[in-house]
Design a protein around this motif. Structure first.
Motif, mmCIF file in Angstrom:
data_model
loop_
_atom_site.group_PDB
_atom_site.id
_atom_site.type_symbol
_atom_site.label_atom_id
_atom_site.label_comp_id
_atom_site.label_asym_id
_atom_site.label_seq_id
_atom_site.Cartn_x
_atom_site.Cartn_y
_atom_site.Cartn_z
ATOM 1 N N ALA A 80 -38.787 -26.036 -28.085
ATOM 2 C CA ALA A 80 -38.357 -24.670 -28.392
ATOM 3 C C ALA A 80 -39.516 -23.855 -28.949
ATOM 4 O O ALA A 80 -40.375 -24.392 -29.658
ATOM 5 C CB ALA A 80 -37.214 -24.699 -29.399
ATOM 6 N N ARG A 132 -35.430 -17.248 -32.061
ATOM 7 C CA ARG A 132 -34.649 -17.955 -31.043
ATOM 8 C C ARG A 132 -33.898 -16.984 -30.153
ATOM 9 O O ARG A 132 -33.762 -17.200 -28.942
ATOM 10 C CB ARG A 132 -33.682 -18.936 -31.714
ATOM 11 C CG ARG A 132 -34.423 -20.088 -32.418
ATOM 12 C CD ARG A 132 -33.465 -20.993 -33.155
ATOM 13 N NE ARG A 132 -32.568 -21.616 -32.224
ATOM 14 C CZ ARG A 132 -31.256 -21.716 -32.388
ATOM 15 N NH1 ARG A 132 -30.673 -21.194 -33.473
ATOM 16 N NH2 ARG A 132 -30.517 -22.303 -31.500
ATOM 17 N N GLU A 192 -33.188 -18.936 -26.736
ATOM 18 C CA GLU A 192 -32.728 -20.240 -27.189
ATOM 19 C C GLU A 192 -31.456 -20.169 -28.028
ATOM 20 O O GLU A 192 -30.939 -21.200 -28.463
ATOM 21 C CB GLU A 192 -33.854 -20.921 -27.986
ATOM 22 C CG GLU A 192 -35.076 -21.196 -27.108
ATOM 23 C CD GLU A 192 -36.361 -21.405 -27.876
ATOM 24 O OE1 GLU A 192 -37.385 -21.678 -27.226
ATOM 25 O OE2 GLU A 192 -36.347 -21.297 -29.126
#
Length: 342
Positions: A156, A164, A169
């Protein structure tokens, strides 16, 4: 016998998992609404602790610090830690700080940013220990985590909610909370495209309740109008989004509208997956690992797209009684197992 309880303290639900010698033996979850008053959080901790049983060690991860009960996230982390420490005084408590590992309460001031909403990483870390590569997708009540794993490591780019979201993500698309019409201004109904009423008349839980997607016992979020959590009442709430009443159309038409909203929601998640695949080509061939109360939808998407699928609970050593719930409460199980190492 080595006992540790893992906790995932969210803004809608609190989850706890008990590990004995590295095996999950009990899992529980309780509704938790700190935005309605911190007494709700205290009560949820007490109730879960009574159900899960006492233990000498506890491992905590959280997302509830995002609640508007707190002035900012750092204050939220500190307040939740203080409440938790008070409710379980005398026990050894560690807080999960993502890549930093577990920290003590005394270290929270400097580690607050790492502790905030790090629960996704605990689950992904456990999956990475078992998979060379994977696309880990945890669909919970409020959000969906989409985490690429490569070479048995988390791949990630984001390490906070903000980053994120930027990197695809994290999607605010869950099974219970949120508006059905997020991302769309109109919907097909009775052969026409109709504009939607911009009011909080329904939640995505109404959509998934109509379609039978909510597992038994996990329909924990209150309805917006205080009426029952029945299919008929859910159809009536959806009807208001197109300016109508339940009697103005057939059940089949309301169910078709629900399917449209569910498709739109999954498309938002798919868009994020496409974004991840555009930067990391291995994502296309990686097996999907599903977790959370919405993992049945994740499994369905994997099947439709021809991807191999595995459930998170496959990687969790658990008794038969706790196995299914382990997949519903992935972060709590993950921190309980990871904490066995501190």
């Amino acid at each position: 016998m080595s006992s540790v309880v893992g906790w995932d303290i969210g803004g809608a639900n609190l989850k706890a998992a008990r590990a004995e010698d590295g095996v999950i033996v009990a899992v529980t979850q309780r509704p938790c609404a700190p935005h309605l008053g911190l007494a709700h959080l205290e009560e949820a901790i007490r109730a879960a602790a009574q159900t899960i049983g006492a233990a000498p060690r506890h491992a905590v991860t959280m997302t509830a610090e995002l609640s508007d009960a707190f002035e900012n996230r750092a204050r939220g982390v500190a307040s939740i830690a203080a409440i938790f420490s008070h409710e379980l005084s005398g026990a050894e408590i560690r807080f999960y700080a993502g890549a930093k590992g577990f920290v003590a309460k005394a270290q929270l001031a400097e580690a607050a940013a790492a502790v905030a909403s790090a629960n996704w990483r605990a689950s992904a870390e456990l999956v990475a220990r078992h998979c060379e590569k994977a696309l880990f997708i945890d669909m919970g009540s409020t959000t969906t985590d989409i985490i690429p794993i490569r070479d048995q490591a988390i791949s990630a780019l984001g390490d906070s909610d903000a980053t994120r979201l930027q990197h695809g993500e994290l999607a605010y698309a869950g099974l219970l909370r949120g508006a059905p019409a997020t991302g769309v201004a109109q919907a097909p109904f009775a052969g026409r495209w109709t504009a939607l009423v911009d009011e909080s008349f329904a939640t995505i839980a109404d959509v998934h309740r109509i379609l039978g997607n909510i597992p038994p016992g996990l329909d924990t979020v209150a309805t917006v109008d205080g009426r029952p959590k029945s299919v008929e009442a859910s159809r009536a709430r959806l009807a208001r989004l197109v300016g109508l009443d339940l009697a103005d159309a057939s059940p089949a038409q309301w169910d078709a509208l629900a399917r449209f909203f569910a498709t739109v929601q999954m498309r938002r998640i798919e868009d994020q997956i496409v974004l991840l695949a555009s930067r990391a080509t291995f994502v296309e061939g990686a097996p999907v690992v599903g977790a959370g109360i919405g993992r049945r939808l994740v499994a369905g998407w994997a099947e439709r797209t021809g991807r191999a699928y595995r459930s998170f609970d496959e990687f969790v050593p658990a008794t038969p009684e706790a196995k299914a719930a382990a997949g519903d409460c992935a972060p709590a199980c993950a921190v309980a197992l990871l904490a066995g190492e501190f």
